[in-house]
Design a protein around this motif. Structure first.
Motif, PDB file in Angstrom:
ATOM      1  N   LEU A  69      26.317  23.068  16.776  1.00  0.00           N
ATOM      2  CA  LEU A  69      25.896  23.136  15.396  1.00  0.00           C
ATOM      3  C   LEU A  69      25.843  22.059  14.704  1.00  0.00           C
ATOM      4  CD1 LEU A  69      27.040  27.065  15.424  1.00  0.00           C
ATOM      5  CD2 LEU A  69      24.889  25.935  16.448  1.00  0.00           C
ATOM      6  N   ASP A  70      24.866  21.821  13.705  1.00  0.00           N
ATOM      7  CA  ASP A  70      24.874  20.841  12.694  1.00  0.00           C
ATOM      8  C   ASP A  70      24.817  21.657  11.625  1.00  0.00           C
ATOM      9  OD1 ASP A  70      24.648  18.802  11.095  1.00  0.00           O
ATOM     10  OD2 ASP A  70      22.849  17.812  11.904  1.00  0.00           O
ATOM     11  N   LYS A  71      25.477  21.896  10.847  1.00  0.00           N
ATOM     12  CA  LYS A  71      25.429  22.696   9.437  1.00  0.00           C
ATOM     13  C   LYS A  71      24.110  22.252   8.520  1.00  0.00           C
ATOM     14  CE  LYS A  71      29.406  20.651   6.947  1.00  0.00           C
ATOM     15  NZ  LYS A  71      28.907  20.114   6.056  1.00  0.00           N
ATOM     16  N   ASP A  72      24.042  20.978   8.736  1.00  0.00           N
ATOM     17  CA  ASP A  72      23.094  20.331   7.817  1.00  0.00           C
ATOM     18  C   ASP A  72      21.493  20.486   8.270  1.00  0.00           C
ATOM     19  OD1 ASP A  72      24.957  19.147   6.211  1.00  0.00           O
ATOM     20  OD2 ASP A  72      25.332  17.494   7.460  1.00  0.00           O
ATOM     21  N   GLN A  73      21.475  21.025   9.642  1.00  0.00           N
ATOM     22  CA  GLN A  73      20.231  21.292   9.972  1.00  0.00           C
ATOM     23  C   GLN A  73      19.727  22.700  10.162  1.00  0.00           C
ATOM     24  OE1 GLN A  73      18.502  18.646  12.826  1.00  0.00           O
ATOM     25  NE2 GLN A  73      20.239  17.594  12.660  1.00  0.00           N
ATOM     26  N   VAL A  74      18.544  23.144   9.818  1.00  0.00           N
ATOM     27  CA  VAL A  74      18.163  24.501   9.877  1.00  0.00           C
ATOM     28  C   VAL A  74      17.233  24.686  10.953  1.00  0.00           C
ATOM     29  CG1 VAL A  74      16.941  26.368   8.749  1.00  0.00           C
ATOM     30  CG2 VAL A  74      18.237  24.856   7.290  1.00  0.00           C
ATOM     31  N   ASP A  75      17.436  26.123  11.734  1.00  0.00           N
ATOM     32  CA  ASP A  75      16.497  26.312  12.982  1.00  0.00           C
ATOM     33  C   ASP A  75      16.539  25.216  13.981  1.00  0.00           C
ATOM     34  OD1 ASP A  75      15.743  28.711  11.723  1.00  0.00           O
ATOM     35  OD2 ASP A  75      13.985  27.828  10.729  1.00  0.00           O
ATOM     36  N   ARG A  76      17.833  24.755  14.142  1.00  0.00           N
ATOM     37  CA  ARG A  76      17.933  23.655  15.206  1.00  0.00           C
ATOM     38  C   ARG A  76      19.253  23.766  15.651  1.00  0.00           C
ATOM     39  NH1 ARG A  76      15.887  18.005  13.806  1.00  0.00           N
ATOM     40  NH2 ARG A  76      13.887  19.113  14.216  1.00  0.00           N
ATOM     41  N   VAL A 127      12.339  23.092  23.178  1.00  0.00           N
ATOM     42  CA  VAL A 127      13.335  22.080  23.863  1.00  0.00           C
ATOM     43  C   VAL A 127      12.731  20.702  24.198  1.00  0.00           C
ATOM     44  CG1 VAL A 127      15.099  24.013  24.318  1.00  0.00           C
ATOM     45  CG2 VAL A 127      13.362  22.837  26.151  1.00  0.00           C
ATOM     46  N   ALA A 128      13.569  19.441  23.597  1.00  0.00           N
ATOM     47  CA  ALA A 128      13.182  18.362  24.071  1.00  0.00           C
ATOM     48  C   ALA A 128      14.581  17.625  24.172  1.00  0.00           C
ATOM     49  CB  ALA A 128      12.085  17.890  22.922  1.00  0.00           C
ATOM     50  N   ILE A 129      14.500  16.501  24.769  1.00  0.00           N
ATOM     51  CA  ILE A 129      15.638  15.582  24.645  1.00  0.00           C
ATOM     52  C   ILE A 129      15.433  14.715  23.561  1.00  0.00           C
ATOM     53  CG2 ILE A 129      16.639  13.520  25.885  1.00  0.00           C
ATOM     54  CD1 ILE A 129      17.131  15.938  27.215  1.00  0.00           C
ATOM     55  N   ASP A 130      16.575  14.418  22.614  1.00  0.00           N
ATOM     56  CA  ASP A 130      16.501  13.807  21.392  1.00  0.00           C
ATOM     57  C   ASP A 130      17.707  12.903  21.504  1.00  0.00           C
ATOM     58  OD1 ASP A 130      16.611  12.868  18.914  1.00  0.00           O
ATOM     59  OD2 ASP A 130      16.281  14.828  18.009  1.00  0.00           O
ATOM     60  N   ASN A 131      17.680  11.899  22.029  1.00  0.00           N
ATOM     61  CA  ASN A 131      18.852  11.117  22.182  1.00  0.00           C
ATOM     62  C   ASN A 131      19.444  10.210  20.706  1.00  0.00           C
ATOM     63  OD1 ASN A 131      19.912  11.964  24.476  1.00  0.00           O
ATOM     64  ND2 ASN A 131      18.534  10.487  25.733  1.00  0.00           N
ATOM     65  N   ASP A 132      19.072  10.891  19.772  1.00  0.00           N
ATOM     66  CA  ASP A 132      19.525  10.283  18.339  1.00  0.00           C
ATOM     67  C   ASP A 132      21.063   9.992  18.402  1.00  0.00           C
ATOM     68  OD1 ASP A 132      20.238   9.673  15.835  1.00  0.00           O
ATOM     69  OD2 ASP A 132      18.798  11.423  14.923  1.00  0.00           O
ATOM     70  N   ARG A 133      21.262   8.589  18.345  1.00  0.00           N
ATOM     71  CA  ARG A 133      22.573   8.280  18.599  1.00  0.00           C
ATOM     72  C   ARG A 133      23.398   8.851  17.397  1.00  0.00           C
ATOM     73  NH1 ARG A 133      25.299   6.863  22.764  1.00  0.00           N
ATOM     74  NH2 ARG A 133      27.291   5.878  22.105  1.00  0.00           N
ATOM     75  N   ARG A 134      23.101   8.787  16.145  1.00  0.00           N
ATOM     76  CA  ARG A 134      23.809   9.221  15.191  1.00  0.00           C
ATOM     77  C   ARG A 134      24.332  10.855  15.348  1.00  0.00           C
ATOM     78  NH1 ARG A 134      19.412   7.865  10.705  1.00  0.00           N
ATOM     79  NH2 ARG A 134      18.329   8.825  12.255  1.00  0.00           N
ATOM     80  N   MET A 135      23.238  11.763  15.963  1.00  0.00           N
ATOM     81  CA  MET A 135      23.509  13.116  16.312  1.00  0.00           C
ATOM     82  C   MET A 135      24.671  13.000  17.488  1.00  0.00           C
ATOM     83  SD  MET A 135      22.493  15.093  14.148  1.00  0.00           S
ATOM     84  CE  MET A 135      22.936  16.386  14.911  1.00  0.00           C
ATOM     85  N   ILE A 136      24.391  12.189  18.370  1.00  0.00           N
ATOM     86  CA  ILE A 136      25.438  12.346  19.477  1.00  0.00           C
ATOM     87  C   ILE A 136      26.792  12.040  18.937  1.00  0.00           C
ATOM     88  CG2 ILE A 136      26.286  10.819  21.377  1.00  0.00           C
ATOM     89  CD1 ILE A 136      23.315  10.603  22.257  1.00  0.00           C
ATOM     90  N   ASP A 137      26.782  10.902  18.000  1.00  0.00           N
ATOM     91  CA  ASP A 137      28.331  10.748  17.432  1.00  0.00           C
ATOM     92  C   ASP A 137      28.736  11.768  16.816  1.00  0.00           C
ATOM     93  OD1 ASP A 137      28.093   8.135  18.634  1.00  0.00           O
ATOM     94  OD2 ASP A 137      27.422   7.114  16.943  1.00  0.00           O
ATOM     95  N   LYS A 138      27.865  12.380  15.912  1.00  0.00           N
ATOM     96  CA  LYS A 138      28.312  13.613  14.876  1.00  0.00           C
ATOM     97  C   LYS A 138      28.819  14.817  15.799  1.00  0.00           C
ATOM     98  CE  LYS A 138      26.601  16.132  10.834  1.00  0.00           C
ATOM     99  NZ  LYS A 138      25.245  16.186  10.007  1.00  0.00           N
ATOM    100  N   LEU A 139      28.073  14.952  16.909  1.00  0.00           N
ATOM    101  CA  LEU A 139      28.564  16.287  17.843  1.00  0.00           C
ATOM    102  C   LEU A 139      29.539  16.197  18.699  1.00  0.00           C
ATOM    103  CD1 LEU A 139      24.765  17.541  17.926  1.00  0.00           C
ATOM    104  CD2 LEU A 139      26.637  18.357  16.282  1.00  0.00           C
ATOM    105  N   ASP A 193      14.446  23.385  18.939  1.00  0.00           N
ATOM    106  CA  ASP A 193      14.001  23.900  17.645  1.00  0.00           C
ATOM    107  C   ASP A 193      13.638  25.264  17.556  1.00  0.00           C
ATOM    108  OD1 ASP A 193      14.165  21.539  16.343  1.00  0.00           O
ATOM    109  OD2 ASP A 193      12.606  20.745  17.634  1.00  0.00           O
ATOM    110  N   ILE A 194      14.017  26.168  16.969  1.00  0.00           N
ATOM    111  CA  ILE A 194      13.882  27.607  16.718  1.00  0.00           C
ATOM    112  C   ILE A 194      12.402  27.814  15.962  1.00  0.00           C
ATOM    113  CG2 ILE A 194      14.578  29.861  16.014  1.00  0.00           C
ATOM    114  CD1 ILE A 194      17.633  28.293  16.269  1.00  0.00           C
ATOM    115  N   ASP A 195      11.586  28.482  16.676  1.00  0.00           N
ATOM    116  CA  ASP A 195      10.442  28.894  16.084  1.00  0.00           C
ATOM    117  C   ASP A 195      10.556  30.527  15.544  1.00  0.00           C
ATOM    118  OD1 ASP A 195       8.935  26.842  16.837  1.00  0.00           O
ATOM    119  OD2 ASP A 195       8.358  27.756  18.878  1.00  0.00           O
ATOM    120  N   GLU A 196      11.166  31.209  16.261  1.00  0.00           N
ATOM    121  CA  GLU A 196      11.272  32.832  15.654  1.00  0.00           C
ATOM    122  C   GLU A 196      12.478  33.270  16.279  1.00  0.00           C
ATOM    123  OE1 GLU A 196       8.030  34.942  16.370  1.00  0.00           O
ATOM    124  OE2 GLU A 196       8.328  35.128  18.623  1.00  0.00           O
TER     125      GLU A 196
END
Length: 159
Positions: A39-46, A82-94, A118-121
């Motif tokens: 969980l990333d508290k800075d992101q909603v519905d993700r 769902v999708a692969i998102d290899n964002d290096r900053r997110m990997i480091d953060k999580l 990404d949560i739709d509902e």
């Protein structure tokens, strides 16, 4: 009338306390598998998950995730993409020690992939049954609506 804000707030608290969810693709339909939510508290519905590159979810697409809290008093069914998102900053953060246990090569492990959900509902339930409702359940009495808990369908899990 349920307090939808509280239901949403409790979702994120309960996920923090026990982050295991069952996640599966809707199309092509596949069995869900247990994954640990990041969980990333800075992101909603993700919600993020560290998975292997060969994981059945790695191809992405429409997905469903189910959650039952440790105390079995909170339930959620989430739908989205769902999708692969290899964002290096997110990997480091999580990144954490428990994640490293699964990926001995660390953040540069060749099998590592960061899956973004990404949560739709969502549909949320909380069994905040009153004491009288719990007693009726034990002894076979009729439970009134105000004694059974909260439930809501929401388009966003933002608080």
């Amino acid at each position: 009338m349920p307090d939808v804000g509280k239901l949403k707030e409790h979702l994120w608290k309960k996920l923090t306390d026990g982050p295991v969810m069952m996640v599966g693709l809707s199309e092509p339909r596949s069995h869900a598998e247990p994954l640990t939510a990041q969980l990333d508290k800075d992101q909603v519905d993700r919600i993020y998950f560290f998975v292997g590159k060969d994981n059945r979810l790695a191809g992405g697409g429409s997905a469903m995730a189910q959650f039952v809290s440790k105390g079995q008093d909170y339930f959620a069914c989430l739908s989205g993409q769902v999708a692969i998102d290899n964002d290096r900053r997110m990997i480091d953060k999580l990144w954490s020690r428990p994640v490293e246990a699964w990926f001995p090569g660390g953040k540069n492990d060749p099998d590592l992939a960061l899956l973004r959900f990404d949560i739709d509902e969502a549909e949320l339930w909380e069994a905040d049954m009153s004491l009288s409702g719990k007693l009726k359940m034990l002894f076979g009495g009729k439970i009134r609506a105000d004694e059974e808990g909260s439930h809501a369908k929401v388009a966003s899990t933002a608080i």
